[in-house]
Design a protein around this motif. Sequence first.
Motif, PDB file in Angstrom:
ATOM      1  N   ILE A  36       0.895  -1.280   0.062  1.00 62.12           N
ATOM      2  CA  ILE A  36      -0.224   0.131  -0.050  1.00 62.12           C
ATOM      3  C   ILE A  36       0.872   1.330   0.003  1.00 62.12           C
ATOM      4  N   CYS A  37       1.783   1.373   0.680  1.00 59.78           N
ATOM      5  CA  CYS A  37       2.843   2.225   0.883  1.00 59.78           C
ATOM      6  C   CYS A  37       3.605   2.548  -0.447  1.00 59.78           C
ATOM      7  N   LEU A  38       3.889   1.531  -1.184  1.00 57.10           N
ATOM      8  CA  LEU A  38       4.740   1.614  -2.196  1.00 57.10           C
ATOM      9  C   LEU A  38       3.823   2.326  -3.145  1.00 57.10           C
ATOM     10  N   ALA A  39       2.540   1.823  -3.334  1.00 52.30           N
ATOM     11  CA  ALA A  39       1.426   2.181  -4.423  1.00 52.30           C
ATOM     12  C   ALA A  39       1.382   3.665  -4.248  1.00 52.30           C
ATOM     13  N   LEU A  40       1.325   4.157  -2.881  1.00 49.07           N
ATOM     14  CA  LEU A  40       0.724   5.693  -2.745  1.00 49.07           C
ATOM     15  C   LEU A  40       2.018   6.417  -3.043  1.00 49.07           C
ATOM     16  N   LEU A  41       3.248   6.121  -3.360  1.00 46.51           N
ATOM     17  CA  LEU A  41       4.177   6.925  -3.891  1.00 46.51           C
ATOM     18  C   LEU A  41       3.834   7.628  -4.887  1.00 46.51           C
ATOM     19  N   ASP A  42       2.600   7.542  -5.697  1.00 43.49           N
ATOM     20  CA  ASP A  42       2.513   8.375  -6.806  1.00 43.49           C
ATOM     21  C   ASP A  42       1.767   9.581  -6.321  1.00 43.49           C
ATOM     22  N   GLY A  43       1.693   9.921  -5.196  1.00 37.60           N
ATOM     23  CA  GLY A  43       1.122  11.001  -4.610  1.00 37.60           C
ATOM     24  C   GLY A  43      -0.272  11.307  -4.455  1.00 37.60           C
ATOM     25  N   ARG A  44      -0.870  10.385  -5.181  1.00 37.38           N
ATOM     26  CA  ARG A  44      -2.487  10.569  -5.201  1.00 37.38           C
ATOM     27  C   ARG A  44      -3.215  10.325  -3.781  1.00 37.38           C
ATOM     28  N   ALA A  45      -4.339  10.563  -3.879  1.00 36.64           N
ATOM     29  CA  ALA A  45      -5.199  10.165  -2.732  1.00 36.64           C
ATOM     30  C   ALA A  45      -6.066   9.105  -3.415  1.00 36.64           C
ATOM     31  N   TRP A  46      -6.087   7.962  -2.535  1.00 31.69           N
ATOM     32  CA  TRP A  46      -6.769   6.744  -3.054  1.00 31.69           C
ATOM     33  C   TRP A  46      -7.979   6.715  -2.146  1.00 31.69           C
ATOM     34  N   THR A  47      -9.373   6.080  -2.638  1.00 33.32           N
ATOM     35  CA  THR A  47     -10.441   5.619  -1.755  1.00 33.32           C
ATOM     36  C   THR A  47      -9.926   4.261  -1.124  1.00 33.32           C
ATOM     37  N   ALA A  48     -10.599   4.242  -0.108  1.00 34.91           N
ATOM     38  CA  ALA A  48     -10.483   2.850   0.740  1.00 34.91           C
ATOM     39  C   ALA A  48     -10.618   1.403  -0.249  1.00 34.91           C
ATOM     40  N   SER A  49     -11.714   1.576  -1.006  1.00 38.71           N
ATOM     41  CA  SER A  49     -11.868   0.613  -2.029  1.00 38.71           C
ATOM     42  C   SER A  49     -10.931   0.121  -3.124  1.00 38.71           C
ATOM     43  N   GLU A  50     -10.335   1.614  -3.491  1.00 37.47           N
ATOM     44  CA  GLU A  50      -9.199   1.368  -4.619  1.00 37.47           C
ATOM     45  C   GLU A  50      -7.908   0.634  -3.947  1.00 37.47           C
ATOM     46  N   VAL A  51      -7.735   1.023  -2.599  1.00 32.13           N
ATOM     47  CA  VAL A  51      -6.672   0.424  -2.140  1.00 32.13           C
ATOM     48  C   VAL A  51      -6.842  -1.117  -1.927  1.00 32.13           C
ATOM     49  N   ALA A  52      -7.941  -1.468  -1.414  1.00 37.62           N
ATOM     50  CA  ALA A  52      -8.478  -2.745  -1.234  1.00 37.62           C
ATOM     51  C   ALA A  52      -8.162  -3.835  -2.586  1.00 37.62           C
ATOM     52  N   ARG A  53      -8.759  -3.179  -3.899  1.00 38.30           N
ATOM     53  CA  ARG A  53      -8.707  -3.810  -5.120  1.00 38.30           C
ATOM     54  C   ARG A  53      -7.013  -3.789  -5.204  1.00 38.30           C
ATOM     55  N   ALA A  58      -9.848  -8.236   0.754  1.00 36.09           N
ATOM     56  CA  ALA A  58     -11.300  -7.552   1.138  1.00 36.09           C
ATOM     57  C   ALA A  58     -11.215  -6.202   1.831  1.00 36.09           C
ATOM     58  N   PRO A  59     -12.220  -5.577   1.509  1.00 40.06           N
ATOM     59  CA  PRO A  59     -12.381  -4.230   1.940  1.00 40.06           C
ATOM     60  C   PRO A  59     -12.239  -4.100   3.534  1.00 40.06           C
ATOM     61  N   SER A  60     -12.777  -4.917   4.242  1.00 36.67           N
ATOM     62  CA  SER A  60     -12.589  -5.023   5.658  1.00 36.67           C
ATOM     63  C   SER A  60     -11.039  -5.108   6.071  1.00 36.67           C
ATOM     64  N   THR A  61     -10.464  -5.749   5.329  1.00 35.20           N
ATOM     65  CA  THR A  61      -9.025  -6.299   5.682  1.00 35.20           C
ATOM     66  C   THR A  61      -8.292  -4.887   5.221  1.00 35.20           C
ATOM     67  N   ALA A  62      -8.547  -4.361   4.261  1.00 35.43           N
ATOM     68  CA  ALA A  62      -7.787  -3.312   3.820  1.00 35.43           C
ATOM     69  C   ALA A  62      -7.955  -2.146   4.765  1.00 35.43           C
ATOM     70  N   THR A  63      -9.296  -2.004   5.249  1.00 37.40           N
ATOM     71  CA  THR A  63      -9.662  -0.845   6.361  1.00 37.40           C
ATOM     72  C   THR A  63      -8.816  -1.238   7.583  1.00 37.40           C
ATOM     73  N   SER A  64      -8.650  -2.339   7.946  1.00 39.38           N
ATOM     74  CA  SER A  64      -7.682  -2.518   9.106  1.00 39.38           C
ATOM     75  C   SER A  64      -6.182  -2.292   8.886  1.00 39.38           C
ATOM     76  N   HIS A  65      -5.770  -2.476   7.794  1.00 36.69           N
ATOM     77  CA  HIS A  65      -4.328  -2.043   7.631  1.00 36.69           C
ATOM     78  C   HIS A  65      -4.415  -0.493   7.502  1.00 36.69           C
ATOM     79  N   LEU A  66      -5.331   0.216   6.805  1.00 36.89           N
ATOM     80  CA  LEU A  66      -5.207   1.508   6.548  1.00 36.89           C
ATOM     81  C   LEU A  66      -5.394   2.414   8.141  1.00 36.89           C
ATOM     82  N   ASN A  67      -6.153   1.761   8.889  1.00 38.17           N
ATOM     83  CA  ASN A  67      -6.209   2.318  10.197  1.00 38.17           C
ATOM     84  C   ASN A  67      -4.875   2.337  11.004  1.00 38.17           C
TER      85      ASN A  67
END
Length: 246
Positions: A36-53, A58-67
């Motif tokens: 997730i951190c490597l992908a976000l090096l593009d400087g953009r703001a991503w939605t939680a669902s985009e991060v999950a994909r 799963a979205p719930s798993t992504a939410t846990s990591h993002l938190n």
Amino acid sequence: MSAGDNRLVTSPDVHAEEPDLASLGALLADSTRAAICLALLDGRAWTASEVARLAGVAPSTATSHLNRLVDGGLLAQERRGRHRYVRLADSGIAEMIEALAARAPRRLVPVRSLTAARRHRAVGFARVCYDHLGGSLAVAMTDAMTARGLLSWESGPALTASGTAWLARLGIPGEAAGRPHVRTCLDWTEQRPHLAGAVAAALFHHALEASWLVPGDGSRVVRLTEPGRDALRRHLGLADEVLTTG
């Protein structure tokens, strides 16, 4: 020191601060959070669902990591209507992630299609590194600017008077070109430094506005256009072999 002073220093109620590197390391010890951190090096703001994909979870798993990443200070978040957006907290975090990636041990990953192989080459050639350009193209541009006397390395990277004049000839505003913040990132694919900081950001955004570079679809990859190749040949003398992904 008096006995009273000694009791104060050794009291369990007196604390001193020190860096908790183990806590920071634990945030990046998980492969999903690291991706997730490597992908976000593009400087953009991503939605939680985009991060999950992106992470394939799963979205719930992504939410846990993002938190965890937000609580740990690596990511910042904001709400826009019903959507939650996340991004790297600041340029310093981006620099740290890029530097860690450059020093991390390499591991083999399966490449199961021609499309995936092309993408890996494209990421290594030219990609967004938060607010500036990364990849072998960025390293080649940094080398060329040094060879032409546009950058000085006597006391760290610095833009020379010739470099300021060169940026002005490109049409980059003086207030952007003249900002003192010039630094480098250790490029994680090339294991060599590329230009970062305000000057690199100004040059990168000029290349986008002039359509020398165009963003890839939904990724950190940027594509060098034919006008961009011509411009880099003229302005920096870059050879054809460094202007292609191979």
